[in-house]
Design an enzyme around this catalytic site. Structure first.
Site, PDB file in Angstrom:
ATOM      1  N   ARG A   1       0.844  -1.197   0.000  1.00 39.01           N
ATOM      2  CA  ARG A   1       0.000   0.000   0.000  1.00 39.01           C
ATOM      3  C   ARG A   1       0.881   1.250   0.000  1.00 39.01           C
ATOM      4  NH1 ARG A   1      -5.027   1.500  -1.533  1.00 39.01           N
ATOM      5  NH2 ARG A   1      -6.143   2.748  -0.004  1.00 39.01           N
TER       6      ARG A   1
ATOM      7  N   THR B   1      -8.698   0.547 -10.662  1.00 41.88           N
ATOM      8  CA  THR B   1      -8.014  -0.544  -9.968  1.00 41.88           C
ATOM      9  C   THR B   1      -8.157  -1.782 -10.838  1.00 41.88           C
ATOM     10  OG1 THR B   1      -8.486   0.420  -7.829  1.00 41.88           O
ATOM     11  CG2 THR B   1      -8.110  -1.931  -7.823  1.00 41.88           C
TER      12      THR B   1
ATOM     13  N   THR C   1      -3.526  -1.020  -7.861  1.00 36.02           N
ATOM     14  CA  THR C   1      -4.344   0.193  -8.047  1.00 36.02           C
ATOM     15  C   THR C   1      -3.503   1.455  -8.152  1.00 36.02           C
ATOM     16  OG1 THR C   1      -6.163   1.501  -7.087  1.00 36.02           O
ATOM     17  CG2 THR C   1      -4.602   0.567  -5.535  1.00 36.02           C
TER      18      THR C   1
ATOM     19  N   ASP D   1      -7.769   8.268  -0.390  1.00 38.79           N
ATOM     20  CA  ASP D   1      -8.469   7.206   0.344  1.00 38.79           C
ATOM     21  C   ASP D   1      -8.415   7.458   1.859  1.00 38.79           C
ATOM     22  OD1 ASP D   1      -9.395   5.768  -1.775  1.00 38.79           O
ATOM     23  OD2 ASP D   1      -8.070   4.048  -1.527  1.00 38.79           O
TER      24      ASP D   1
ATOM     25  N   SER E   1      -7.877   1.050   2.641  1.00 39.24           N
ATOM     26  CA  SER E   1      -8.289   0.542   1.330  1.00 39.24           C
ATOM     27  C   SER E   1      -9.552  -0.300   1.483  1.00 39.24           C
ATOM     28  CB  SER E   1      -7.160  -0.320   0.776  1.00 39.24           C
ATOM     29  OG  SER E   1      -7.568  -1.028  -0.359  1.00 39.24           O
ATOM     30  N   SER E   2     -10.134  -0.626   0.332  1.00 39.50           N
ATOM     31  CA  SER E   2     -11.242  -1.589   0.299  1.00 39.50           C
ATOM     32  C   SER E   2     -10.832  -2.863  -0.433  1.00 39.50           C
ATOM     33  CB  SER E   2     -12.437  -0.990  -0.452  1.00 39.50           C
ATOM     34  OG  SER E   2     -12.875   0.167   0.185  1.00 39.50           O
TER      35      SER E   2
ATOM     36  N   GLY F   1     -13.163  -1.424  -7.803  1.00 41.33           N
ATOM     37  CA  GLY F   1     -14.424  -0.677  -7.695  1.00 41.33           C
ATOM     38  C   GLY F   1     -14.621  -0.007  -6.345  1.00 41.33           C
ATOM     39  N   GLY F   2     -13.541   0.515  -5.767  1.00 38.38           N
ATOM     40  CA  GLY F   2     -13.648   1.298  -4.537  1.00 38.38           C
ATOM     41  C   GLY F   2     -14.359   0.529  -3.442  1.00 38.38           C
TER      42      GLY F   2
END
Ligand code: GLU
Length: 572
Positions: A102, A391, A409, A431, A455-456, A477-478
């Site tokens: 990340r 992403t 992403t 984010d 993050s998701s 897709g967030g």
């Protein structure tokens, strides 16, 4: 009518489904003869890059890294070495590990990072299109770390397909073309990007146009030869820092030291059972793995298979589980290096049983409040979270049955719009919650120096009740990502779906109290049934989803990308 049906159904549901045997200890399985492995990605050219590694004797880690690199070239709007990602690996022996690449906030960042001189937050788009949104990229460091531990081919070999695509050119597909047309100022915001993707008059190059990205080919060649230090030190690190800092109002907004200090992490995966299947996914700083396991854990007491895939009650239960999981997510999930995240408490079966008890098969919860899992800190508030799409999820399974699930992403389409050496720099720092506090309480996901934004992303791997590798799955897709991932797992386990059916299954999601049902699917015609179950504010629209999966069925492993993007990938 529907209400009567669901109420009478409730008793049957609560009688519970048969308890399946606990997950058996995993035993290695023999790979099918002649099976080299398989790869799925959002672009067939990136899949081919991964397949080339498998054919050359590489394993799933080699294939996944080569695929991520190739996506940097052919799907520049979505992911790449200017961004970050998470990789989860599961073996035929039942072991799991996860890697965190990340992006990190630079050292100079702090809670007021996005605020203007007047102390107010600018419009969200303004934050995206600036150096303030750029986090120190993590994909190269994570790829190197995962490869050093588990790769089989030489590091430089993984770059060959991506170098060829960048150097010899790749054709613009309808999907990239559409993004270029819709976002010319963002995608062509820098002179280098404009020269790559637009003509002299400023029009996006047409579908089929061959883009040669020699700057990126040179960058890859250098990282292939010298390793990740070619990215994190020297001229390229200097360029990333200077490009980013120049687009911010702060001093030293990103420095070469921020890049030199970046480290990818190996983290403990978050694992749990759903029915007799075992799932391992990514823990903080993503909320994805926890949310997926919470949704599944809350649904376990309902016999979804008996209810059926085209029954509004099935998806009503799914919505309620989502609402409860997302209430916890908003409150508790952030970078666990900075805030205390009660991961074990959040996925504890007894906590999830308590949360599940709030779900009524006959009607909707008036308000889905966060719970109090063991280890919950106090004095945290939830924060704002903007949504964008940019992403890519990819997965690889090799001949030994090792599954790698990797979500990569640059956050929104074309990231921050800034470009260094042929690749877009992410806007991952949006984010974070741009507001550090809500109603006087600090937000867990506030900006802090060196912190990773929440993050998701939810790369996950699944073993079947016999302990055999079964599924590598995830999505882009967030904030829809954990819901897509849980939906695909349910589709595979409860409804026996194939990989393509699982990722293509109609999408439904609760955004707070508002419900999105995917336009043009049976869910749209079932809106009255959802209303009868107490849901309101239901909108049918195209779903902002893009999943990917590799699943083992009776006929062997099959990969599938989201059928919703298939037609966008066809080249003339
Ligand atoms: N940046 C987002 C995240 O890490 C993903 C964005 C997207 O999928 O569009 O959760």
């Amino acid at each position: 009518m529907i209400r009567a049906f669901t109420v009478s159904l409730a008793a049957a549901l609560l009688a519970g489904c048969a308890t399946l045997p606990a997950n058996a200890p995993a035993a290695p399985i023999a790979p099918p003869a002649g099976f080299a492995g398989t790869v799925t990605a959002a672009d067939p050219r990136a899949e081919e890059a991964g397949m080339a590694m498998l054919r050359a004797g590489g394993n799933a880690t080699d294939a996944a890294v080569a695929t991520m690199l190739a996506l940097t070239v052919v799907e520049p709007q979505s992911s790449g070495i200017g961004g970050g990602g998470f990789l989860v690996r599961g073996t035929a022996a039942g072991t799991a590990e996860s890697f965190d690449g990340r992006e990190k906030a630079p050292a100079a960042a702090g809670p007021e990072w996005f605020s203007g001189p007047d102390g107010k937050l600018p419009a969200y788009r303004e934050s995206v299109r600036s150096g303030l949104s750029v986090g120190v990229p993590g994909n190269v460091a994570m790829a190197a770390r995962a490869h050093a531990k588990n790769g089989r081919l030489p590091w430089a070999k993984l770059f060959e397909p991506a170098i060829a695509l960048a150097r010899d050119g790749f054709r613009i597909n309808p999907r990239l073309h559409d993004y270029l047309v819709r976002m010319p100022e963002h995608a062509g915001g820098s002179p280098v990007a404009k020269a790559l993707f637009y003509d002299a008059a400023g029009a996006a190059h047409p579908v089929g146009h061959v883009v040669t990205n020699s700057a990126l080919a040179r960058t890859f060649t250098d990282i292939a030869a010298r390793g990740p230090q070619a990215f994190y030190t020297g001229a390229l690190a200097e360029e990333i820092a200077t490009t980013t800092a120049a687009a911010t109002p702060h001093d030293k907004a990103m420095t070469p030291a921020d890049l030199a200090d970046y480290e990818a992490q190996e983290r403990a995966p978050v694992c749990g059972n759903y029915r007799a299947y075992r799932i391992c996914a990514m823990g903080p700083p993503t909320s994805g793995g926890v949310a997926v396991l919470q949704i599944l854990g809350m649904l376990e007491r309902f016999d979804l298979s008996a209810l059926g895939a085209e029954n509004p009650v099935t998806w009503h239960l799914f919505l309620e589980a989502q609402r409860l999981a997302y209430a916890d997510r908003e409150l508790y999930l952030a970078d666990s290096d900075f805030v205390s995240v009660p991961v074990a408490g959040l996925v504890d079966p007894s906590y999830l049983a308590q949360r599940s008890a709030l779900i009524d098969p006959a009607t909707t919860l008036a308000f889905a409040a966060p719970g109090k899992p063991a280890g919950a800190p106090i004095a945290l508030a939830d924060g704002d979270e903007p949504e964008e799409r940019g992403t890519s999820h990819l997965a690889a399974v090799d001949a030994a049955g090792t599954m790698v699930s990797y979500t990569s992403t640059i956050e929104g389409p074309f990231g921050s719009g800034l470009m260094a050496s042929g690749f877009y720099l992410n806007n991952e720092l949006t984010d974070f919650s741009r507001s550090p506090e809500v109603e006087g309480r600090m937000v867990a996901n506030r900006v802090e120096s060196g912190k990773r934004p929440r993050s998701s992303m939810s790369p996950a791997v699944v073993w079947d009740p016999q302990g055999r590798p079964f599924l590598a799955v995830g999505a882009a897709g967030g904030s829809t990502i954990p819901v897509q991932t849980a939906r695909s797992i349910i589709a595979a386990i409860d409804f026996g779906a194939s990989a393509g059916e699982a990722v293509g299954m109609p999408f439904i999601m609760a955004f707070g109290d508002a419900i999105l049902v995917e336009q043009g699917t049976w869910l749209e015609t079932a809106i009255p049934a959802f209303e009868a179950l107490g849901h309101s504010q239901i909108t049918a629209r195209a779903a902002p989803v893009k999943g990917g999966a590799i699943l083992r069925s009776a006929s062997g492993w099959q990969g599938a990308r989201d059928p919703r993007i298939e037609s966008d990938l066809i080249l003339p």
